[in-house]
Design a protein around this motif. Structure first.
Motif, PDB file in Angstrom:
ATOM      1  N   ILE A 197      -0.488  10.660 -29.900  1.00  0.00           N
ATOM      2  CA  ILE A 197      -0.983  10.843 -31.254  1.00  0.00           C
ATOM      3  C   ILE A 197      -2.126  11.838 -31.156  1.00  0.00           C
ATOM      4  N   PRO A 218      -4.043  14.586 -43.168  1.00  0.00           N
ATOM      5  CA  PRO A 218      -2.788  14.069 -42.625  1.00  0.00           C
ATOM      6  C   PRO A 218      -1.874  15.174 -42.089  1.00  0.00           C
ATOM      7  N   VAL A 255      -2.132  15.728 -38.260  1.00  0.00           N
ATOM      8  CA  VAL A 255      -1.741  14.638 -37.363  1.00  0.00           C
ATOM      9  C   VAL A 255      -0.362  14.930 -36.792  1.00  0.00           C
ATOM     10  N   HIS A 286      -1.762   0.630 -35.752  1.00  0.00           N
ATOM     11  CA  HIS A 286      -2.589   1.212 -36.809  1.00  0.00           C
ATOM     12  C   HIS A 286      -3.683   2.049 -36.145  1.00  0.00           C
ATOM     13  N   LEU A 310      -3.083   5.740 -40.049  1.00  0.00           N
ATOM     14  CA  LEU A 310      -1.734   6.065 -39.588  1.00  0.00           C
ATOM     15  C   LEU A 310      -1.117   4.769 -39.068  1.00  0.00           C
ATOM     16  N   ALA A 326       6.632   6.438 -39.105  1.00  0.00           N
ATOM     17  CA  ALA A 326       5.195   6.627 -39.308  1.00  0.00           C
ATOM     18  C   ALA A 326       4.897   6.724 -40.800  1.00  0.00           C
ATOM     19  N   THR A 327       3.810   6.076 -41.218  1.00  0.00           N
ATOM     20  CA  THR A 327       3.333   6.182 -42.593  1.00  0.00           C
ATOM     21  C   THR A 327       1.834   6.454 -42.577  1.00  0.00           C
ATOM     22  N   TRP A 328       1.330   6.981 -43.684  1.00  0.00           N
ATOM     23  CA  TRP A 328      -0.085   7.313 -43.822  1.00  0.00           C
ATOM     24  C   TRP A 328      -0.579   6.728 -45.127  1.00  0.00           C
TER      25      TRP A 328
END
Length: 163
Positions: A67, A53, A56, A45, A115, A108-110
């Motif tokens: 990242i 976003p 990123v 995280h 993140l 990957a999720t936001w």
């Protein structure tokens, strides 16, 4: 009346920046992260509050996970800053990933400025039971079922000796 410059706070802030090591603070505080293992995957995280976003970027090159994110500064001409602590610019974290991870299945999720990367453990690196064959014409046995086998662990090698 608002005091816009406090020399003691400013000295404390500067001393903190100069005396903080890169491992415990410094640039990494712009992108603080938590990393843990949950079952057969790792979860990372990264707090990226106030970052678009779309700015990123997550890349894997060899075994290096990068990242990169960018927080743009406010450009309002009529703003007079009283205190400005949120860093702006491009931030980057690099992590070297060990063997035994499935780099092709990283997801990957936001959500809410966080993140989340999920990094699965590769099938070949997961623990598995090895079937022990007892000989021609006999059924297979596991180490727990065969009283003659005495497993001995030498580093990463398990040896089963039979009488």
């Amino acid at each position: 009346m608002v005091l816009t410059f406090d020399p003691f706070r400013e000295f404390d802030r500067l001393a903190g920046q100069m005396l903080t090591s890169p491992v415990s603070g410094g640039a990494s505080t712009a992108m603080p992260m938590d990393l843990y293992r949950s079952g057969d995957h790792f979860v990372l995280h990264c707090d990226l509050a106030g970052i678009d976003p779309g700015s990123v970027q997550v890349d894997v090159d060899g075994r290096v996970l990068t990242i990169r994110a960018e927080r743009t500064a406010r450009t309002d001409a009529d703003v007079q800053w009283v205190r400005r602590e949120r860093l702006t610019g491009t931030f980057e974290r690099r992590l070297t990933l060990g063997d035994g991870l499935d780099l092709d299945r990283i997801s990957a999720t936001w959500q809410d400025g966080v993140l989340t990367l999920t990094i699965p453990v590769a099938e070949a690196a997961k623990p598995r039971r090895i079937e022990i064959m007892s000989g021609p014409g006999r059924s297979s046995l596991t180490a727990a079922e065969d009283p003659a086998s005495g497993p001995a662990i030498n580093g990463d090698v398990v040896e089963a000796a039979k009488s």
